[in-house]
Scaffold this active site. Structure first.
Site, short mmCIF file in Angstrom:
data_model
loop_
_atom_site.label_atom_id
_atom_site.label_comp_id
_atom_site.label_asym_id
_atom_site.label_seq_id
_atom_site.Cartn_x
_atom_site.Cartn_y
_atom_site.Cartn_z
N CYS A 79 0.84 -1.20 0.00
CA CYS A 79 0.00 0.00 0.00
C CYS A 79 0.88 1.26 0.00
O CYS A 79 1.60 1.51 -0.96
CB CYS A 79 -0.99 -0.03 1.16
SG CYS A 79 -2.34 1.16 0.98
N HIS A 183 -3.68 -4.95 -0.41
CA HIS A 183 -3.24 -5.53 0.85
C HIS A 183 -3.29 -7.05 0.78
O HIS A 183 -4.38 -7.64 0.94
CB HIS A 183 -4.12 -5.05 2.00
CG HIS A 183 -3.93 -3.63 2.37
ND1 HIS A 183 -3.01 -3.22 3.32
CD2 HIS A 183 -4.53 -2.50 1.93
CE1 HIS A 183 -3.05 -1.90 3.45
NE2 HIS A 183 -3.96 -1.44 2.61
N GLU A 185 -2.38 -9.11 2.99
CA GLU A 185 -2.77 -9.61 4.32
C GLU A 185 -4.27 -9.49 4.57
O GLU A 185 -4.79 -10.05 5.54
CB GLU A 185 -1.97 -8.89 5.41
CG GLU A 185 -2.43 -7.50 5.77
CD GLU A 185 -2.03 -6.41 4.78
OE1 GLU A 185 -2.35 -5.24 5.06
OE2 GLU A 185 -1.43 -6.72 3.74
#
Length: 202
Positions: A79, A183, A185
């Site tokens: 990001c 992202h 994650e």
């Protein structure tokens, strides 16, 4: 077990990135200690917030980051962590970035689309890289951003469409510095697979 250091410069989504990497089988350290960074098998540059703040906070680590990247070991920017890999950004007035990948960070143009670009969107694979091993084309990943990276074809790993085509993932000329605007994650099993791939690269 591979040692992955998440660089702590005060603007990171550290907990979720750490959890994802641990699921991917890594030994994770959160640190801003140059010796920890240099001893890592891989480094994550996280980030949520403003470009100018990020560059101010990370100023004391610029030489360490250069030395680490020049060692050939892998780095992943996520990001804002992808955006600061670039040469410069127009966010908050023009600010110089790490210049590890040529290009700039621009705000999405005014349109009928909502900014920030937030939620799930598909990415198109522009070229092969071990980070995307086993990831199908047009897979969906999770984005939250108001600015996008503008770089050349050579440095674009994957692209996304949101009012305009932009670089969803980038890579330096040597192939060891990778960035994702999305992202991993927060992108479910697909994102976890990418993090496993990163750990394998390390």
């Amino acid at each position: 077990m591979k040692k992955i250091v998440i660089i702590d410069y005060g603007l990171g989504n550290l907990r979720s990135v750490r959890k994802g990497l641990e699921h991917a089988g890594a030994s994770v350290v959160i640190s801003s200690d140059p010796s920890e960074i240099m001893s890592a098998d891989g480094v994550i540059m996280p980030g949520v917030g403003a470009f100018k703040d990020a560059m101010k906070n990370i100023a004391g680590l610029l030489d360490t980051i250069d030395d680490y990247v020049n060692s050939g070991k892998p780095m992943l920017g996520i990001c804002l962590g992808q955006q600061i890999l670039m040469s410069r950004s127009e966010e908050g007035g023009e600010t110089t970035g790490l210049d590890l990948i040529r290009g700039e960070v621009l705000r999405f143009p005014h349109s009928d689309l909502k900014v920030p670009h937030m939620g799930w969107n598909s990415i198109t694979m522009n070229q092969k890289h071990p980070f995307f091993e086993g990831i199908p084309d047009n897979t969906y990943v999770y984005f939250v951003h108001s600015f996008y990276v503008d770089t050349g074809e050579k440095n674009t790993l994957a692209s996304c469409e949101y009012g305009k085509n932009f670089a969803a993932s980038i890579v330096n000329d040597a192939g060891n510095v990778i960035g994702t605007q999305f992202h991993p994650e927060k992108s479910g099993d697909t994102g976890l697979k990418m993090l496993r791939n990163f750990v394998a690269i390390c």
